[in-house]
Design a protein around this motif. Structure first.
Motif, PDB file in Angstrom:
ATOM      1  N   ASP A 182       0.669  -0.851   0.505  1.00 39.94           N
ATOM      2  CA  ASP A 182       0.570   0.320   0.300  1.00 39.94           C
ATOM      3  C   ASP A 182       0.813   1.433  -0.094  1.00 39.94           C
ATOM      4  O   ASP A 182       0.434   2.299   0.248  1.00 39.94           O
ATOM      5  N   ARG A 183       2.104   1.195  -0.557  1.00 37.43           N
ATOM      6  CA  ARG A 183       2.695   2.342  -0.306  1.00 37.43           C
ATOM      7  C   ARG A 183       3.380   2.303  -1.677  1.00 37.43           C
ATOM      8  O   ARG A 183       3.624   1.550  -2.239  1.00 37.43           O
ATOM      9  N   MET A 184       3.380   3.720  -2.001  1.00 43.36           N
ATOM     10  CA  MET A 184       3.254   4.633  -3.213  1.00 43.36           C
ATOM     11  C   MET A 184       4.980   5.419  -3.292  1.00 43.36           C
ATOM     12  O   MET A 184       5.253   5.997  -2.320  1.00 43.36           O
ATOM     13  N   TYR A 185       6.084   4.973  -3.915  1.00 45.02           N
ATOM     14  CA  TYR A 185       6.859   5.179  -4.010  1.00 45.02           C
ATOM     15  C   TYR A 185       7.211   6.079  -5.388  1.00 45.02           C
ATOM     16  O   TYR A 185       7.565   6.050  -6.579  1.00 45.02           O
ATOM     17  N   CYS A 186       8.086   7.450  -5.266  1.00 47.57           N
ATOM     18  CA  CYS A 186       8.134   8.186  -6.516  1.00 47.57           C
ATOM     19  C   CYS A 186       9.587   8.631  -6.472  1.00 47.57           C
ATOM     20  O   CYS A 186       9.157   9.896  -4.976  1.00 47.57           O
ATOM     21  N   PHE A 187      10.102   9.369  -6.849  1.00 43.70           N
ATOM     22  CA  PHE A 187      11.074  10.878  -7.541  1.00 43.70           C
ATOM     23  C   PHE A 187      11.088  11.152  -9.212  1.00 43.70           C
ATOM     24  O   PHE A 187      10.692  10.520 -10.198  1.00 43.70           O
ATOM     25  N   VAL A 188      10.739  12.102  -8.997  1.00 44.36           N
ATOM     26  CA  VAL A 188      10.766  13.780 -10.287  1.00 44.36           C
ATOM     27  C   VAL A 188      11.760  13.413 -10.542  1.00 44.36           C
ATOM     28  O   VAL A 188      11.596  15.018 -11.484  1.00 44.36           O
ATOM     29  N   GLY A 189      13.128  13.708 -10.368  1.00 39.59           N
ATOM     30  CA  GLY A 189      14.065  14.209 -10.488  1.00 39.59           C
ATOM     31  C   GLY A 189      14.183  16.113 -10.076  1.00 39.59           C
ATOM     32  O   GLY A 189      13.557  15.842  -8.652  1.00 39.59           O
ATOM     33  N   ARG A 190      15.022  16.964 -10.612  1.00 40.06           N
ATOM     34  CA  ARG A 190      14.458  18.212 -10.306  1.00 40.06           C
ATOM     35  C   ARG A 190      13.583  18.834 -10.550  1.00 40.06           C
ATOM     36  O   ARG A 190      12.576  18.591 -11.649  1.00 40.06           O
ATOM     37  N   ALA A 191      13.028  19.976  -9.079  1.00 44.03           N
ATOM     38  CA  ALA A 191      11.622  20.288  -9.109  1.00 44.03           C
ATOM     39  C   ALA A 191      11.517  21.422  -8.840  1.00 44.03           C
ATOM     40  O   ALA A 191      12.544  21.884  -8.632  1.00 44.03           O
ATOM     41  N   PRO A 192      10.703  22.147  -9.924  1.00 44.99           N
ATOM     42  CA  PRO A 192      10.952  23.241 -10.079  1.00 44.99           C
ATOM     43  C   PRO A 192      11.022  24.259  -8.911  1.00 44.99           C
ATOM     44  O   PRO A 192      10.907  25.475  -7.881  1.00 44.99           O
TER      45      PRO A 192
ATOM     46  N   ARG B 105      18.984  10.553 -13.040  1.00 43.81           N
ATOM     47  CA  ARG B 105      18.504   8.575 -13.105  1.00 43.81           C
ATOM     48  C   ARG B 105      17.633   8.747 -12.210  1.00 43.81           C
ATOM     49  O   ARG B 105      18.167   8.207 -10.681  1.00 43.81           O
ATOM     50  N   LEU B 106      16.152   8.652 -12.080  1.00 39.97           N
ATOM     51  CA  LEU B 106      15.421   8.797 -12.098  1.00 39.97           C
ATOM     52  C   LEU B 106      14.936   7.271 -10.565  1.00 39.97           C
ATOM     53  O   LEU B 106      14.844   7.703  -9.283  1.00 39.97           O
ATOM     54  N   GLU B 107      15.074   6.352 -11.421  1.00 37.96           N
ATOM     55  CA  GLU B 107      15.171   4.667 -10.457  1.00 37.96           C
ATOM     56  C   GLU B 107      16.382   4.855  -9.713  1.00 37.96           C
ATOM     57  O   GLU B 107      15.915   3.819  -8.826  1.00 37.96           O
ATOM     58  N   VAL B 108      17.430   5.294 -10.192  1.00 40.52           N
ATOM     59  CA  VAL B 108      18.886   4.749  -8.941  1.00 40.52           C
ATOM     60  C   VAL B 108      17.979   5.641  -7.575  1.00 40.52           C
ATOM     61  O   VAL B 108      17.890   4.877  -6.539  1.00 40.52           O
ATOM     62  N   TRP B 109      16.964   7.488  -7.654  1.00 39.33           N
ATOM     63  CA  TRP B 109      17.166   7.800  -6.710  1.00 39.33           C
ATOM     64  C   TRP B 109      15.680   6.711  -5.884  1.00 39.33           C
ATOM     65  O   TRP B 109      16.124   7.299  -4.588  1.00 39.33           O
ATOM     66  N   ARG B 110      14.786   6.650  -6.638  1.00 43.36           N
ATOM     67  CA  ARG B 110      13.395   6.137  -6.063  1.00 43.36           C
ATOM     68  C   ARG B 110      14.051   4.832  -5.496  1.00 43.36           C
ATOM     69  O   ARG B 110      13.771   5.214  -4.605  1.00 43.36           O
ATOM     70  N   GLN B 111      15.106   3.941  -6.027  1.00 40.34           N
ATOM     71  CA  GLN B 111      15.063   3.174  -5.130  1.00 40.34           C
ATOM     72  C   GLN B 111      16.234   3.541  -3.553  1.00 40.34           C
ATOM     73  O   GLN B 111      16.094   2.983  -2.752  1.00 40.34           O
TER      74      GLN B 111
END
Ligand SMILES: [Mn+2]
Length: 338
Positions: free
Chosen positions: A215-225, A307-313
């Motif tokens: 039930d846990r959602m993980y996201c990483f969006v890179g650089r954010a404005p 490298r979104l996936e590396v950060w998300r991991q």
């Protein structure tokens, strides 16, 4: 209270030029507008200036729909004013504020020991500063215009998070009083404009970069404005019925920011944030919402934020690692089986 109103009016001469400084959010904008109205006819010049540009779409909509006149800080000259007021803040809250000495400060944050002014009204027990200003308007027997009432009403609504956050009887009374003067369609419109087109791009990218674990959602969006987009995405994900937790990370300026949200049912976001990231930077919060901010200098082994996936991991490892810790209870004594 009546004495205070008299004192407030005695503070100024008709020829004075007053600069009202704010760090713009709905509560400070509405408070400044109310102060300006309160002093109409008492002071010729009353200018409201936000100390930094407004970026939140909802705040921009509020200013545009309610036609609130604001003078950008970099376009005003302090020398043109001989009087200064601060609402919904205290000088210590921002270095820009502390450059001025104030004739009047009205705020609802806890009193800072260095805060002083000839007219000082600090009420930390109030959920919204606009409540204090509404009380002054009522005392002065001023019927608020549609736009002023709508601004104050919306401010109380946001600062108390629809009365879910701390508020008191006075906030309720002010809210009730303003209700009949408020244009509710405008409030709805302001509330609904959470996103800009630029944010929508990140939203798209963010949704593509999400990974679900139970039930846990993980996201990483890179650089954010800006960090707001992370909050909006984290709150949006909680609307999905299967999701009880959301974790949204992004890089803003020189920090990794991670937003924690959950459905508020027997969960401890603040503690989890502290356990997962407290050693690397600042982390903490409440039961259902928390935040961590980690200087990138603390994360030398991570690649570029693209490298979104590396950060998300990385987020998953830190959070899930501490998650299991939480579940570990002291082992129960083994039953005696003989
Ligand atoms: Mn406030």
């Amino acid at each position: 209270m009546r004495d205070r109103l008299g004192k407030l009016y005695q503070l100024f001469d008709h020829e004075d030029s007053l600069l009202i400084l704010i760090d713009a959010d709905p509560d400070s904008i509405a408070s400044a507008l109310a102060l300006k109205r309160l002093l109409r006819g008492h002071l010729t010049t009353r200018i409201i200036s936000p100390i930094r540009p407004i970026t939140r779409p909802q705040n921009l909509t509020m200013v545009r729909l309610l036609e609130i006149p604001l003078a950008p800080f970099d376009q005003i000259r302090a020398a043109d004013f001989n009087r200064f007021a601060l609402v919904d803040s205290q000088p210590s809250h921002n270095p820009r504020f502390s450059e001025f000495s104030y004739d009047l400060i009205i705020d609802h944050h806890p009193l800072n020991a260095h805060t002083q002014a000839p007219f000082l009204d600090i009420r930390p027990e109030y959920g919204s500063n606009s409540t204090i200003l509404t009380e002054y308007l009522r005392l002065a027997k001023i019927k608020p215009s549609l736009k002023l009432a709508t601004a104050l009403y919306y401010a109380i609504k946001t600062d108390t998070r629809n009365f879910e956050r701390s508020s008191n009887e006075a906030d309720m009374r002010a809210f009730h009083f303003l209700f009949r003067y408020t244009r509710h369609a405008l409030v709805r419109r302001i509330e609904s404009t959470e996103l800009s087109l630029e944010m929508l791009e990140y939203f798209k990218q963010g949704l593509n970069a999400c990974k679900r674990l139970n039930d846990r959602m993980y996201c990483f969006v890179g650089r954010a404005p800006n960090p707001d987009i992370l909050v909006i995405l984290a709150e949006f994900l909680l609307r999905v019925v299967e999701i009880g937790w959301s974790f949204v990370g992004g890089v803003y300026q020189d920090n990794l920011i991670v937003i924690f949200r959950n459905d508020g049912i027997r969960k401890q976001a603040g503690k989890l944030a502290t356990r997962a990231f407290g050693k690397l930077g600042s982390a903490g919060g409440h039961a259902s919402s928390a935040r961590a901010e980690i200087p990138l200098a603390q994360l030398p082994s991570l690649p570029k934020p693209e490298r979104l996936e590396v950060w998300r991991q990385f987020l998953i490892d830190r959070i899930e690692g501490n998650w299991r810790l939480k579940k570990t209870r002291p082992a129960a004594p083994a039953p005696q089986t003989e």
